[in-house]
Enzyme design. Structure first.
Site, PDB file in Angstrom:
ATOM      1  N   THR A  47       0.857  -1.183   0.000  1.00  0.00           N
ATOM      2  CA  THR A  47       0.000   0.000   0.000  1.00  0.00           C
ATOM      3  C   THR A  47       0.892   1.231   0.000  1.00  0.00           C
ATOM      4  O   THR A  47       1.922   1.262   0.680  1.00  0.00           O
ATOM      5  CB  THR A  47      -0.945   0.047   1.221  1.00  0.00           C
ATOM      6  N   CYS A  48       0.496   2.234  -0.753  1.00  0.00           N
ATOM      7  CA  CYS A  48       1.232   3.500  -0.755  1.00  0.00           C
ATOM      8  C   CYS A  48       1.084   4.128   0.629  1.00  0.00           C
ATOM      9  O   CYS A  48      -0.035   4.393   1.085  1.00  0.00           O
ATOM     10  CB  CYS A  48       0.674   4.422  -1.827  1.00  0.00           C
ATOM     11  N   VAL A  49       2.184   4.371   1.280  1.00  0.00           N
ATOM     12  CA  VAL A  49       2.131   4.852   2.659  1.00  0.00           C
ATOM     13  C   VAL A  49       1.452   6.216   2.760  1.00  0.00           C
ATOM     14  O   VAL A  49       0.640   6.444   3.662  1.00  0.00           O
ATOM     15  CB  VAL A  49       3.535   4.856   3.311  1.00  0.00           C
ATOM     16  N   ALA A 109      -2.266   5.788   2.184  1.00  0.00           N
ATOM     17  CA  ALA A 109      -2.844   5.032   3.300  1.00  0.00           C
ATOM     18  C   ALA A 109      -3.005   5.908   4.544  1.00  0.00           C
ATOM     19  O   ALA A 109      -4.035   5.850   5.218  1.00  0.00           O
ATOM     20  CB  ALA A 109      -1.981   3.815   3.606  1.00  0.00           C
TER      21      ALA A 109
END
Length: 128
Positions: free
Chosen positions: A77-79, A82
């Site tokens: 997941t793209c931090v 997210a």
């Protein structure tokens, strides 16, 4: 061939994440290699451990988890996306002094650099 999928659609509410999962399953069934699935924008919600679909509904988060475990697929997941949407790993929750995390295992939070590497390394990157 090697594949990475880019999923922008939420876990529920749109069909794109489910289509991505179905595509991933077919890629593997056809003998190709799925290296990773990168969840971006609303797609990061696919990594939430707090989804609870009804008993008669398809549990997409659990399906992604099984796919990863059975076929050694990285779920990223793209931090930044997210964090904006309240999907946090334990490390991010601690860093931002928040009381809890909710990133489902084996999802991991990475940066866009991970997606850039996939764009260069895989034969195909398919966006949903």
């Amino acid at each position: 061939m090697t594949f990475t999928l880019l999923v922008n659609g939420s876990v529920y509410g749109t069909q794109s994440a489910r289509n991505a999962y179905l595509f991933a399953s077919r890629v593997i069934a056809k003998g190709h290699t799925l290296r990773s699935v990168f969840f971006y924008q609303d797609g990061v919600q696919n990594g939430s451990a707090l989804t609870a679909p009804a008993n008669d509904e398809f549990d997409l988060v659990a399906a992604w988890q099984r796919l990863a475990a059975e076929h050694n697929v990285r779920l990223e997941t793209c931090v930044a996306a997210a964090l904006r949407r309240g999907v946090l790993s334990p490390a991010e929750a601690e860093q931002h002094q928040l009381p809890a995390s909710n990133l489902a295992a084996p999802f991991e939070q990475t940066g866009l650099g991970s997606l850039a590497e996939a764009l260069l390394a895989q034969d195909r990157v398919v966006q949903f």
